[in-house]
Design a protein around this motif. Structure first.
Motif, PDB file in Angstrom:
ATOM      1  N   TYR A 439       0.617  -1.235  -0.073  1.00 43.64           N
ATOM      2  CA  TYR A 439       0.093  -0.067  -0.223  1.00 43.64           C
ATOM      3  C   TYR A 439       0.861   0.962  -0.054  1.00 43.64           C
ATOM      4  CZ  TYR A 439      -4.535  -3.123   0.897  1.00 43.64           C
ATOM      5  OH  TYR A 439      -4.629  -4.223   0.575  1.00 43.64           O
ATOM      6  N   GLY A 440       1.983   0.636  -0.046  1.00 43.28           N
ATOM      7  CA  GLY A 440       2.731   2.430  -0.707  1.00 43.28           C
ATOM      8  C   GLY A 440       2.945   2.996   0.951  1.00 43.28           C
ATOM      9  N   ILE A 441       2.914   2.846   1.735  1.00 44.08           N
ATOM     10  CA  ILE A 441       2.834   3.585   3.677  1.00 44.08           C
ATOM     11  C   ILE A 441       4.276   3.969   3.932  1.00 44.08           C
ATOM     12  CG2 ILE A 441       2.155   2.998   6.077  1.00 44.08           C
ATOM     13  CD1 ILE A 441       0.708   0.573   4.915  1.00 44.08           C
ATOM     14  N   ARG A 442       4.130   5.399   4.134  1.00 45.70           N
ATOM     15  CA  ARG A 442       5.370   5.806   3.851  1.00 45.70           C
ATOM     16  C   ARG A 442       5.732   7.176   5.117  1.00 45.70           C
ATOM     17  NH1 ARG A 442       3.690   6.430  -1.429  1.00 45.70           N
ATOM     18  NH2 ARG A 442       5.104   6.129  -2.262  1.00 45.70           N
ATOM     19  N   ALA A 443       3.924   6.965   6.165  1.00 47.07           N
ATOM     20  CA  ALA A 443       4.734   7.715   7.251  1.00 47.07           C
ATOM     21  C   ALA A 443       3.867   7.007   8.165  1.00 47.07           C
ATOM     22  CB  ALA A 443       4.555   9.256   6.700  1.00 47.07           C
ATOM     23  N   PHE A 444       3.691   7.557   9.129  1.00 47.92           N
ATOM     24  CA  PHE A 444       2.631   7.038  10.732  1.00 47.92           C
ATOM     25  C   PHE A 444       2.452   7.858  11.628  1.00 47.92           C
ATOM     26  CE2 PHE A 444       6.151   3.963   9.559  1.00 47.92           C
ATOM     27  CZ  PHE A 444       5.388   2.784   9.029  1.00 47.92           C
ATOM     28  N   PRO A 445       0.967   7.812  12.149  1.00 42.90           N
ATOM     29  CA  PRO A 445       0.163   6.568  11.465  1.00 42.90           C
ATOM     30  C   PRO A 445       0.266   7.398  10.448  1.00 42.90           C
ATOM     31  CG  PRO A 445      -0.470   8.417  12.876  1.00 42.90           C
ATOM     32  CD  PRO A 445       0.162   9.005  12.481  1.00 42.90           C
ATOM     33  N   THR A 446      -0.311   5.612   9.229  1.00 39.03           N
ATOM     34  CA  THR A 446      -1.422   5.684   7.907  1.00 39.03           C
ATOM     35  C   THR A 446      -3.305   4.348   8.968  1.00 39.03           C
ATOM     36  OG1 THR A 446       0.299   6.485   6.738  1.00 39.03           O
ATOM     37  CG2 THR A 446      -1.132   5.255   5.767  1.00 39.03           C
ATOM     38  N   PHE A 447      -3.858   5.308   8.185  1.00 39.16           N
ATOM     39  CA  PHE A 447      -4.794   4.738   7.935  1.00 39.16           C
ATOM     40  C   PHE A 447      -5.478   4.368   7.096  1.00 39.16           C
ATOM     41  CE2 PHE A 447      -4.472   7.676  11.689  1.00 39.16           C
ATOM     42  CZ  PHE A 447      -4.082   7.266  12.365  1.00 39.16           C
ATOM     43  N   LEU A 448      -5.674   3.512   6.232  1.00 33.41           N
ATOM     44  CA  LEU A 448      -6.840   2.942   5.165  1.00 33.41           C
ATOM     45  C   LEU A 448      -7.865   2.435   4.872  1.00 33.41           C
ATOM     46  CD1 LEU A 448      -2.991   0.019   4.100  1.00 33.41           C
ATOM     47  CD2 LEU A 448      -3.733   2.459   3.432  1.00 33.41           C
ATOM     48  N   ILE A 449      -8.542   2.725   4.406  1.00 31.59           N
ATOM     49  CA  ILE A 449     -10.052   2.346   4.543  1.00 31.59           C
ATOM     50  C   ILE A 449     -10.103   1.432   3.132  1.00 31.59           C
ATOM     51  CG2 ILE A 449     -12.395   2.776   4.250  1.00 31.59           C
ATOM     52  CD1 ILE A 449     -12.008   5.649   5.236  1.00 31.59           C
ATOM     53  N   LEU A 450      -9.936  -0.255   3.098  1.00 34.13           N
ATOM     54  CA  LEU A 450     -10.044  -0.422   1.547  1.00 34.13           C
ATOM     55  C   LEU A 450     -11.045  -1.760   1.841  1.00 34.13           C
ATOM     56  CD1 LEU A 450      -7.193  -2.755   2.853  1.00 34.13           C
ATOM     57  CD2 LEU A 450      -7.293  -0.904   1.982  1.00 34.13           C
ATOM     58  N   ARG A 451     -12.023  -2.038   0.469  1.00 35.74           N
ATOM     59  CA  ARG A 451     -12.857  -2.257   0.081  1.00 35.74           C
ATOM     60  C   ARG A 451     -13.149  -4.155   0.123  1.00 35.74           C
ATOM     61  NH1 ARG A 451     -10.959   0.812  -4.279  1.00 35.74           N
ATOM     62  NH2 ARG A 451     -12.571   2.405  -4.612  1.00 35.74           N
ATOM     63  N   PRO A 452     -14.082  -4.433   0.576  1.00 33.92           N
ATOM     64  CA  PRO A 452     -13.678  -6.005   0.640  1.00 33.92           C
ATOM     65  C   PRO A 452     -12.490  -7.143  -0.221  1.00 33.92           C
ATOM     66  CG  PRO A 452     -15.298  -5.425   1.278  1.00 33.92           C
ATOM     67  CD  PRO A 452     -14.720  -4.116   0.211  1.00 33.92           C
ATOM     68  N   ASP A 453     -11.979  -6.230  -1.783  1.00 30.49           N
ATOM     69  CA  ASP A 453     -11.614  -7.069  -2.292  1.00 30.49           C
ATOM     70  C   ASP A 453      -9.811  -6.653  -2.231  1.00 30.49           C
ATOM     71  OD1 ASP A 453     -11.114  -4.037  -3.456  1.00 30.49           O
ATOM     72  OD2 ASP A 453     -11.190  -5.113  -5.104  1.00 30.49           O
ATOM     73  N   GLY A 454      -9.753  -5.576  -1.111  1.00 29.08           N
ATOM     74  CA  GLY A 454      -8.230  -5.419  -0.479  1.00 29.08           C
ATOM     75  C   GLY A 454      -7.881  -3.860  -1.376  1.00 29.08           C
ATOM     76  N   SER A 455      -8.688  -3.475  -2.111  1.00 30.36           N
ATOM     77  CA  SER A 455      -8.025  -2.404  -3.193  1.00 30.36           C
ATOM     78  C   SER A 455      -8.244  -0.519  -2.434  1.00 30.36           C
ATOM     79  CB  SER A 455      -9.071  -1.738  -4.787  1.00 30.36           C
ATOM     80  OG  SER A 455     -10.098  -1.877  -4.456  1.00 30.36           O
TER      81      SER A 455
END
Length: 698
Positions: A439-455
């Motif tokens: 997911y190209g995480i470069r800093a913290f905290p990062t928060f992801l909201i993902l669709r059920p397919d993982g996108s």
């Protein structure tokens, strides 16, 4: 006749096991029919699905037995098809498969001789299949006799049993009712016709057949056996009571419970204690007395039959809508008792999964699921939700702040728990490092909201107070604001200037600086000269990530400085120019910039001279300090600091002075000289906490 039938999609994930028993062949139905014709056999077809629990039971417990292999391999060419994949889909339509498992006995020409819906224990199942092997018991033969109107009672019983096996409920009731009317009293209570009274669909608790059974219980016990009769009666009560416990019965039907109570007191039935517990639950459910239901189950959990744990657990579902946090918490605790009482690991897993929803509802603050990302995505898909992932590290201060101060708040939990499957994943452990790359995480905290397919639907970075953070998430849930939506529009070729502006700012907010740079180049290529210096696009030049020393944007800013000043005012343009040089000097002193040369730093004085910046003295002092630092000239560095620190305030103190002081301390500058510099610096610092921080670290 007991049947195990799966009519609806359950929570079970089935793995078909091919053991030494029945030799199922991995061939097409056409090939199976050809082999059956050549061998003088019939074809046995197992019509299953991967989610069907009874299918799994047959595959794992019945068909692998040697006795099963001896029987089925002798009489049939055996094949099995998943009714939701490949050839199974076509066969499902062709043979009108409506319930699982369904087993077909086919002639070598492909016509259906017999159908069995539902599994069962091996001995009983072989009896049913053996009936089907006899052509006289096939539905076409029996139907032909029935239409003559001259069918004997014994042959009508054969038709009843064939319809029972085929699970043809509508026709079964018609034929059974007709048969019962023709039977004498002695025939009704005799063993051959017991199948009518044993069948729950033909003899439910409220039927005439069941009333006849109760009235003549002694006669049935004499002919059929006391155990069978009592088991049937107990089963009928249990089924009816479950309807009440699960909330299927209406409030006005409560009077029926009083009748059942009297009857239960009268008969000595197996599992009578459990039936009385179920009756008490039925009363409580009809009265919507949540506390009473919980109290009964807490007391009786250890006495519940294993086969009833799942059904009684799911009867608590209505509490999700009608309960409160305290009651949800009680049910969550009760769920732990259910899990402990369960003996099979699969059942324990199903119960844990089911009661986790109550733990989430009871949670004050965000409820973090103990799942892998893949498991969370599957759970989100089944619940038609998205997955929220807190991508943190153990050393990240803002991450700790969110964990301690924001996520525990009830208002945050109420929103997140109702909208997401929530995960916390350490980006330096377990699956974390792979997710960083994915997911190209470069800093913290990062928060992801993902669709059920993982996108990625949306991505957020950085901490904040509860209200502000909640607002950011809610805004991001609007599709037009989501990063995933903006990515898709850009990939589809949207090059509207307003859209590109919004997209660049979104990318900058999540530290996607490389992509933001590419998109800003596209935007600038679409702008004419007057637009580039317009305030609408100043954000490109103002951004530290997009416009820094050495970039095309910075060169353009220098070359068109006067036009920018006319459009934006001297203060805004000067502040940006100051920031570019100041940031680079800060990076050099902090050790982030190892590419800049001494010559480049010395030339900065000539570069800034024409700008006549308001803070040119401070900037010149920073340049002198950086030059001496890079040359490792400690004597000159001390002199430059002593002079320059008099001009510095809080920001310069932290980003310029403090790194230099640490360097001088490392280089063993005399303590009294070091303290003199600290005192000079502290004189202009307004933030008391910063002053204390610098002093304590020197």
């Amino acid at each position: 006749m007991k049947k195990i039938v799966c009519l609806f999609i359950g929570v079970f994930t089935c793995v078909q096991l091919f053991a030494q028993g029945v030799g199922f062949k991995s061939i097409s139905l056409k090939e199976a029919l050809e082999q059956a014709k050549a061998q003088g056999k019939m074809v046995f077809v197992d019509c299953y699905t991967t989610w069907c629990g009874p299918c799994k039971m047959m595959a794992e417990q019945v068909f692998p037995q040697k006795e099963a292999g001896d029987f089925f391999n002798t009489h049939f060419v055996n094949v099995k098809f998943d009714m939701e994949k490949g050839e199974g889909k076509e066969l499902s339509t062709r043979f009108k498969i409506r319930a699982y498992p369904t087993f077909l006995l086919l002639e070598p020409d492909g016509t259906e001789r017999y159908r069995i819906v539902g599994g069962g224990e091996l001995e009983e199942f072989i009896e049913r299949v053996s009936r089907g092997l006899q052509e006289k018991n096939s539905l076409p033969v029996l139907d032909k006799e029935y239409t003559t109107g001259k069918m004997s009672k014994r042959r009508m019983l054969d038709l009843v049993m064939t319809l029972q096996d085929a699970y043809d409920a509508d026709r079964l009731k018609v034929v059974a009712d007709e048969l019962v009317k023709r039977l004498t009293f002695n025939e009704k209570v005799s063993t051959p016709y017991w199948v009518i009274y044993e069948d729950n669909s033909l003899s439910p608790l409220t039927s005439d057949n069941f009333s006849f059974l109760l009235k003549n219980k002694a006669a049935f016990e004499k002919n059929v056996g006391e155990m069978k009769v009592n088991q049937k009666i107990a089963s009928a009560y249990s089924g009816m009571l479950y309807g009440y416990v699960a909330g299927f019965a209406k409030k006005e039907d409560v009077a029926r419970l009083d009748v059942m109570k009297q009857q239960l007191d009268e008969y000595d039935l197996p599992d009578k204690t459990y039936l009385q517990t179920k009756l008490a639950l039925a009363y409580a459910r009809c009265n919507e007395d949540i506390d009473r239901m919980i109290s009964i189950l807490e007391k009786e959990i250890c006495n519940l039959p294993q086969g009833e744990l799942w059904t009684l657990a799911t009867s608590l579902d209505f509490i999700k809508k009608n309960g409160n946090k305290a009651q949800w918490g009680q049910v969550a605790t009760l769920g732990d008792q259910f899990v402990e009482a369960a003996k099979e690991e699969d059942l324990k897993g199903y119960l844990r999964s089911y009661f986790s929803s109550f733990k989430k509802l009871a949670s004050i603050g965000v409820y973090w699921e103990d799942l892998t990302l893949e498991q969370a995505l599957k759970k989100a898909e089944s619940g038609k939700r998205m997955v929220f992932v807190d991508c943190y590290t153990t050393w990240c201060g803002p991450c700790k702040y969110m964990t301690s101060n924001v996520f525990p708040q009830e208002v945050v939990g109420d929103y997140f728990n109702s909208n997401f499957v929530c995960l916390k994943i350490d980006m330096e452990k377990g699956e974390g490092p792979e997710l960083v790359k994915r997911y190209g995480i470069r800093a913290f905290p990062t928060f992801l909201i993902l669709r059920p397919d993982g996108s990625v639907y949306h991505k957020l970075l950085g901490s904040g107070e509860a209200d502000a953070f909640l607002k950011r998430v809610q805004e991001g849930m609007k599709e037009e604001n989501s990063t995933g939506y903006l990515d898709r529009l850009y990939e589809e070729g949207n090059r509207d200037k307003a859209f590109l502006s919004r997209y660049i700012q979104s990318l900058l907010s999540i530290y996607e600086e490389s992509k933001a740079k590419d998109v800003s180049n596209v935007l600038l290529g679409l702008l004419d000269e007057s637009e580039k210096v317009d305030s609408s696009y100043w954000f490109v030049f103002e951004s530290p990530a997009l416009t820094k020393k050495g970039t095309d944007q910075f060169k353009y800013l220098i070359d068109h400085r006067e036009e920018f000043i006319q459009s934006l005012g001297k203060q805004k343009v000067d502040d940006k120019l100051y920031a570019v040089y100041y940031n680079q000097l800060s990076y050099i002193l902090k050790g982030y910039d190892k590419k800049s040369t001494v010559e480049e730093v010395v030339n900065m004085k000539n570069e800034i001279r024409p700008f006549k910046l308001e803070k040119r003295k401070e900037l010149s002092a920073c340049i002198d300090i950086a030059e001496a630092y890079m040359k490792k000239d400690l004597k000159r560095l001390y002199t430059c600091c002593k002079k320059g620190f008099k001009l510095f305030h809080d920001d310069e103190a932290m980003n310029i002075a403090f790194p230099v002081l640490k360097y001088l301390k490392t280089e063993r500058l005399q303590e009294d000289e070091l303290q003199k510099l600290v005192l000079v610096l502290e004189a202009n610092i307004k933030d008391e906490s910063l002053r204390k921080y610098i002093s304590s670290n020197m």
